[in-house]
Design a protein around this motif. Structure first.
Motif, PDB file in Angstrom:
ATOM      1  N   UNK A  82      77.956  20.806  39.024  1.00  0.00           N
ATOM      2  CA  UNK A  82      77.545  20.292  40.320  1.00  0.00           C
ATOM      3  C   UNK A  82      76.815  21.239  41.239  1.00  0.00           C
ATOM      4  N   UNK A  83      76.237  22.321  40.690  1.00  0.00           N
ATOM      5  CA  UNK A  83      75.628  23.320  41.563  1.00  0.00           C
ATOM      6  C   UNK A  83      74.487  24.044  40.855  1.00  0.00           C
ATOM      7  N   UNK A  84      73.739  24.817  41.650  1.00  0.00           N
ATOM      8  CA  UNK A  84      72.781  25.794  41.137  1.00  0.00           C
ATOM      9  C   UNK A  84      73.261  27.183  41.521  1.00  0.00           C
ATOM     10  N   UNK A  85      73.211  28.131  40.579  1.00  0.00           N
ATOM     11  CA  UNK A  85      73.494  29.524  40.903  1.00  0.00           C
ATOM     12  C   UNK A  85      72.177  30.254  41.099  1.00  0.00           C
ATOM     13  N   UNK A  86      72.105  31.048  42.162  1.00  0.00           N
ATOM     14  CA  UNK A  86      70.931  31.850  42.486  1.00  0.00           C
ATOM     15  C   UNK A  86      71.350  33.309  42.414  1.00  0.00           C
ATOM     16  N   UNK A  87      70.765  34.064  41.492  1.00  0.00           N
ATOM     17  CA  UNK A  87      71.092  35.481  41.326  1.00  0.00           C
ATOM     18  C   UNK A  87      69.896  36.312  41.750  1.00  0.00           C
ATOM     19  N   UNK A  88      70.135  37.234  42.712  1.00  0.00           N
ATOM     20  CA  UNK A  88      69.052  38.039  43.309  1.00  0.00           C
ATOM     21  C   UNK A  88      69.540  39.481  43.407  1.00  0.00           C
ATOM     22  N   UNK A  89      69.206  40.334  42.422  1.00  0.00           N
ATOM     23  CA  UNK A  89      69.696  41.713  42.435  1.00  0.00           C
ATOM     24  C   UNK A  89      68.830  42.628  43.310  1.00  0.00           C
ATOM     25  N   UNK A  90      69.493  43.599  43.950  1.00  0.00           N
ATOM     26  CA  UNK A  90      68.799  44.651  44.694  1.00  0.00           C
ATOM     27  C   UNK A  90      68.668  45.919  43.859  1.00  0.00           C
ATOM     28  N   UNK A  91      69.670  46.154  43.003  1.00  0.00           N
ATOM     29  CA  UNK A  91      69.708  47.339  42.157  1.00  0.00           C
ATOM     30  C   UNK A  91      70.265  46.952  40.798  1.00  0.00           C
ATOM     31  N   UNK A  92      69.919  47.751  39.767  1.00  0.00           N
ATOM     32  CA  UNK A  92      70.480  47.564  38.449  1.00  0.00           C
ATOM     33  C   UNK A  92      69.843  46.422  37.678  1.00  0.00           C
TER      34      UNK A  92
END
Length: 324
Positions: A82-92
């Motif tokens: 029932x959702x969307x995951x949004x992954x936004x890395x700053x490092x690594x």
């Protein structure tokens, strides 16, 4: 990251209209994830009195607190609906694998967007030899017409930028001041990563019908001459056509927003649903290893699956959110 607490609280909300302009600060809370296989994150959404901002229903800053020695920053297979995951890395760098066959690495400046629909499982591991990861993971609640769609995954290595004097905003999803992201959205929404120059003062155009919130990652920021500290979520309400921002020393800020959610939600563990029974059905499917709904992830063994926590004794029901 995902909601892998051993005893997660349910976040329940009723549909509500736009509250008008506000400036309410919500502090982050440090949350341990996944028992001995988890990490500590700073969570600013959901809040007890503010479970959603538009369709955004979850916001974690991972890597913002030092992991315990016995809690490696790897997240084993776990389910979503029932959702969307949004992954936004700053490092690594992070390796994403899921039950529809995706196997990709993501690094700063790139966006992973996973749409769970009826059901998906995934894992996230720090890439060996890469520096420790830091960044954001957010969830977007899928609207009624899209929440049972087939799961899918997309990665965006190039995202559009809004350039204003003293401000540069990378649009992650939705649109900001006419700049639109290629990421698939199922509801009117905006998410943007913004950098303000030292000594900057800018009026950021906003969509009046949206409600918005800001999270300062680091630096100095004032919103309409009100200082905002890093780590807390500043809820701005709705009915704003622009937002005065200034920074004496420069700042890194994330903006989220969207049309006020017009649907009741029940959120528990990694599931976004509309009723207790839907949550129970998804939990039982995961615990019974129902491969029709949650196929295995290539490269993982069944014993790596994170078990679902016990459901609360009381039935989960939507609750009206309170913004006072």
């Amino acid at each position: 990251m995902s909601d892998l607490e051993a005893h997660p609280e349910a976040a329940l909300c009723e549909a509500s209209p736009g509250p008008g302009p506000r400036a309410d600060s919500y502090p982050a809370r440090e949350v341990p994830l996944g028992g001995v296989r988890g990490v500590f994150v700073r969570r600013t959404l959901p809040q007890r009195d503010l479970p959603t901002v538009g369709a955004w229903c979850f916001l974690d800053h991972f890597g913002s607190t030092a992991p315990r020695d016995d809690l490696p920053p790897d997240i084993d297979p776990h389910p979503h609906i029932g959702l969307q995951t949004v992954t936004w890395p700053f490092e690594g760098r992070i390796r994403h694998r899921d039950s529809i066959g995706s196997d990709v690495q993501i690094e700063p400046g790139q966006l992973n967007l996973m749409t769970s629909g009826h059901g998906i499982a995934h894992s996230e591991y720090t890439v060996t030899g890469a520096p420790a990861g830091q960044g954001l993971q957010l969830w977007i609640a899928l609207p009624e017409g899209a929440r049972e769609i087939a799961p899918h995954f997309e990665q965006h290595r190039e995202l559009p930028v809004l350039d204003l004097p003293g401000l540069r905003a990378r649009v992650l999803i939705g649109s900001l001041a006419g700049v639109r992201s290629p990421a698939t959205a199922y509801t009117p929404i905006v998410g943007a990563d913004m950098r303000l120059d030292p000594g900057s003062a800018v009026n950021l155009p906003l969509t009046t019908e949206f409600e918005h919130a800001l999270l300062v990652i680091d630096g100095e920021l004032s919103v309409a001459d009100q200082p905002v500290t890093p780590g807390a979520l500043l809820y701005l309400g709705s009915d704003r056509s622009e937002l005065p921002l200034s920074s004496a020393g420069g700042a890194h800020v994330v903006l989220i927003g969207g049309e006020p959610l017009g649907e009741d939600l029940v959120m528990w563990w990694n599931f976004v649903a509309r009723s207790h029974d839907e949550i129970l059905e998804a939990r039982n499917a995961w615990e019974s290893h129902d491969l029709a709904r949650f196929p295995d992830i290539a490269g993982h063994t069944p014993d790596q699956r994170i078990p679902a926590p016990p459901l609360p004794n009381l039935r989960l029901k939507p609750r009206k959110r309170r913004v006072v």
